[in-house]
Design a protein around this motif. Sequence first.
Motif, mmCIF file in Angstrom:
data_model
loop_
_atom_site.group_PDB
_atom_site.id
_atom_site.type_symbol
_atom_site.label_atom_id
_atom_site.label_comp_id
_atom_site.label_asym_id
_atom_site.label_seq_id
_atom_site.Cartn_x
_atom_site.Cartn_y
_atom_site.Cartn_z
ATOM 1 N N GLY A 330 44.676 40.769 40.320
ATOM 2 C CA GLY A 330 45.152 40.225 41.108
ATOM 3 C C GLY A 330 44.839 38.295 41.390
ATOM 4 O O GLY A 330 44.990 38.322 42.369
ATOM 5 N N GLN A 331 43.320 38.247 41.334
ATOM 6 C CA GLN A 331 42.486 37.359 41.492
ATOM 7 C C GLN A 331 41.990 36.667 40.514
ATOM 8 O O GLN A 331 41.891 36.928 38.931
ATOM 9 C CB GLN A 331 41.157 38.178 41.883
ATOM 10 C CG GLN A 331 42.067 38.506 43.356
ATOM 11 C CD GLN A 331 40.743 38.734 44.462
ATOM 12 O OE1 GLN A 331 39.417 38.725 44.287
ATOM 13 N NE2 GLN A 331 39.611 40.069 44.903
ATOM 14 N N THR A 332 42.002 35.369 40.619
ATOM 15 C CA THR A 332 41.338 34.230 39.943
ATOM 16 C C THR A 332 40.016 34.485 39.822
ATOM 17 O O THR A 332 38.790 34.673 40.280
ATOM 18 C CB THR A 332 41.717 33.018 39.798
ATOM 19 O OG1 THR A 332 43.399 33.312 39.815
ATOM 20 C CG2 THR A 332 41.445 31.858 39.038
ATOM 21 N N VAL A 333 39.639 34.228 38.549
ATOM 22 C CA VAL A 333 38.164 34.589 37.943
ATOM 23 C C VAL A 333 38.109 32.955 37.014
ATOM 24 O O VAL A 333 38.620 33.469 36.037
ATOM 25 C CB VAL A 333 37.227 35.680 36.991
ATOM 26 C CG1 VAL A 333 36.381 35.906 36.555
ATOM 27 C CG2 VAL A 333 37.769 37.241 38.272
ATOM 28 N N HIS A 346 29.729 34.391 38.441
ATOM 29 C CA HIS A 346 29.095 35.849 39.643
ATOM 30 C C HIS A 346 30.346 35.484 40.999
ATOM 31 O O HIS A 346 30.325 36.387 41.416
ATOM 32 C CB HIS A 346 27.720 35.067 39.682
ATOM 33 C CG HIS A 346 27.580 36.541 40.588
ATOM 34 N ND1 HIS A 346 27.154 37.241 39.863
ATOM 35 C CD2 HIS A 346 27.107 36.279 41.748
ATOM 36 C CE1 HIS A 346 26.386 38.172 40.582
ATOM 37 N NE2 HIS A 346 26.568 37.840 41.757
ATOM 38 N N ASP A 347 29.925 34.655 41.433
ATOM 39 C CA ASP A 347 30.725 34.826 42.782
ATOM 40 C C ASP A 347 31.893 35.556 42.222
ATOM 41 O O ASP A 347 32.375 36.057 43.669
ATOM 42 C CB ASP A 347 30.568 33.106 43.665
ATOM 43 C CG ASP A 347 29.017 33.186 43.933
ATOM 44 O OD1 ASP A 347 28.438 33.842 44.296
ATOM 45 O OD2 ASP A 347 29.095 31.221 44.207
ATOM 46 N N LEU A 352 35.668 40.281 43.322
ATOM 47 C CA LEU A 352 36.272 41.113 43.014
ATOM 48 C C LEU A 352 36.366 42.028 43.098
ATOM 49 O O LEU A 352 36.849 43.201 43.718
ATOM 50 C CB LEU A 352 36.806 40.442 41.789
ATOM 51 C CG LEU A 352 38.070 40.950 41.268
ATOM 52 C CD1 LEU A 352 39.918 41.058 42.328
ATOM 53 C CD2 LEU A 352 37.695 41.194 39.757
ATOM 54 N N ALA A 353 34.589 42.716 43.097
ATOM 55 C CA ALA A 353 34.074 43.868 42.877
ATOM 56 C C ALA A 353 34.079 44.121 44.563
ATOM 57 O O ALA A 353 34.489 45.264 44.451
ATOM 58 C CB ALA A 353 32.522 43.747 42.622
ATOM 59 N N ALA A 354 33.819 43.373 45.273
ATOM 60 C CA ALA A 354 33.847 43.987 46.997
ATOM 61 C C ALA A 354 35.474 44.343 47.319
ATOM 62 O O ALA A 354 35.544 45.327 47.834
ATOM 63 C CB ALA A 354 33.594 42.938 47.447
ATOM 64 N N THR A 355 36.347 43.664 46.813
ATOM 65 C CA THR A 355 37.996 43.960 47.236
ATOM 66 C C THR A 355 38.028 44.950 46.297
ATOM 67 O O THR A 355 39.272 45.843 46.719
ATOM 68 C CB THR A 355 38.460 42.720 47.000
ATOM 69 O OG1 THR A 355 38.814 42.269 45.473
ATOM 70 C CG2 THR A 355 38.648 41.786 47.879
ATOM 71 N N THR A 356 37.633 45.210 45.359
ATOM 72 C CA THR A 356 38.577 46.989 43.993
ATOM 73 C C THR A 356 37.587 47.545 44.108
ATOM 74 O O THR A 356 38.042 48.888 44.013
ATOM 75 C CB THR A 356 38.710 45.709 43.257
ATOM 76 O OG1 THR A 356 37.201 45.463 41.994
ATOM 77 C CG2 THR A 356 39.390 44.924 43.129
ATOM 78 N N GLY A 357 36.763 47.272 44.623
ATOM 79 C CA GLY A 357 35.423 48.975 44.864
ATOM 80 C C GLY A 357 34.858 48.776 42.930
ATOM 81 O O GLY A 357 34.150 50.156 43.164
ATOM 82 N N ALA A 364 32.986 42.485 34.679
ATOM 83 C CA ALA A 364 32.656 40.908 34.124
ATOM 84 C C ALA A 364 32.722 41.561 32.449
ATOM 85 O O ALA A 364 33.795 40.319 31.597
ATOM 86 C CB ALA A 364 31.017 41.269 33.909
ATOM 87 N N ARG A 365 33.197 43.249 32.262
ATOM 88 C CA ARG A 365 33.546 42.959 31.027
ATOM 89 C C ARG A 365 34.516 42.355 30.592
ATOM 90 O O ARG A 365 35.479 42.344 29.041
ATOM 91 C CB ARG A 365 32.943 43.986 30.283
ATOM 92 C CG ARG A 365 33.268 44.674 29.207
ATOM 93 C CD ARG A 365 32.711 46.609 28.513
ATOM 94 N NE ARG A 365 32.664 47.405 29.596
ATOM 95 C CZ ARG A 365 32.166 47.752 29.726
ATOM 96 N NH1 ARG A 365 30.630 47.110 30.553
ATOM 97 N NH2 ARG A 365 32.502 48.569 30.944
#
Length: 371
Positions: A330-333, A346-347, A352-357, A364-365
């Motif tokens: 649900g987010q743009t990378v 990376h940012d 995304l890691a902070a919001t999804t856990g 990254a993969r």
Amino acid sequence: MILYLNPFTGLAGDMLLAALLDAGASLDAVRRAVDLTGLTGWRLSAERVRTGPLIATRVLIDVHDDATERPASTLIAMAERTGLPAAVAALTAIAEAEGALHGVPAAEVHLHELGGHDTLIDIVGCAAALRDLGVTRVHCAPLPLGEGTVRTRHGVLPVPAPATLALLRGALVRGGAAGEAVTPTGAAVLHAVATVYGPAPEMELRATGYGAGSRELPDRPNVTVAMLGEPAARRDSQVILTTNLDDVTGEVLGYVIERAIAAGAADAWVTPAVMKKGRPAHILHVLTSHELAGALQDLILTETGSLGLRRSVVEKVALPRNVGTVELHGQTVRMKHGPWGVKPEHDDLAKLAATTGRPLRELAREALDAL
């Protein structure tokens, strides 16, 4: 890999294929691709020939099958077996052009002169050669239109043939050639790979190939020239500001790096060092343009309290790059693409890691798999 074509005397499907083979494409790879179509009764070879003062490659197609006409849909279906989108697109473009000219749907077009072995072998062969060479962009000089007439199943037609002109919509063209200088198969391949017309792009030349046509011209070699190159690195002059620091904390160093990047520095980093009397220290480096060097110099001296710094002029080499995006959870990378690979921003992954856990390395993969 970038391909630049110089249609010196014209461009036909067999001349383009020959030029690509001369530039290093594998003849076996081309044969394997044609085999996948299911076509029978053919043999493809290449020979070195002299045309005018030049030695070039010419392709030879020996046909042991009387079929010279086929529905366009049959050729398209055969090309689909190869897994070569460019071949399918080229044959589809021919069907659409012929259909528009004769007032029939493309799916019902029956090809006469273009329905034989040569058309399928030339188009599939060119697509296979482009894939074998790793070509991702095709550029071409203006195409010579030619003049005169050509005899077809529909009677005598003007040169360029109407189908060729339809396939060349949007191309840069020029006069100055006698006879049929560009064939429908050559035009169809250029159309299928979204060729850009104009002067040669900036690139580092890697290989050159000369593809010979069947005609002998009295005053010049009858060739199409293929030039292969890597994207050119951009070179420009920049400044590196450096200063030795033995009394500045890591927090201050990190703050200065953040401030320098925010102020427009191309890069900033710290390396460990040992100064006189064995004192541990850090060397702060800031890479910047000449225009920003003064402001960044003031920033460094003010924030670190250093009594001086060094300015070095360096040549920076930057490869071409672009930024795309993928949607992940649900987010743009953002994805940074270069000539040799791609890397997620990376940012964006950290957010995304902070919001999804989810672990950063897994995200990254997943971002790479989403391309």
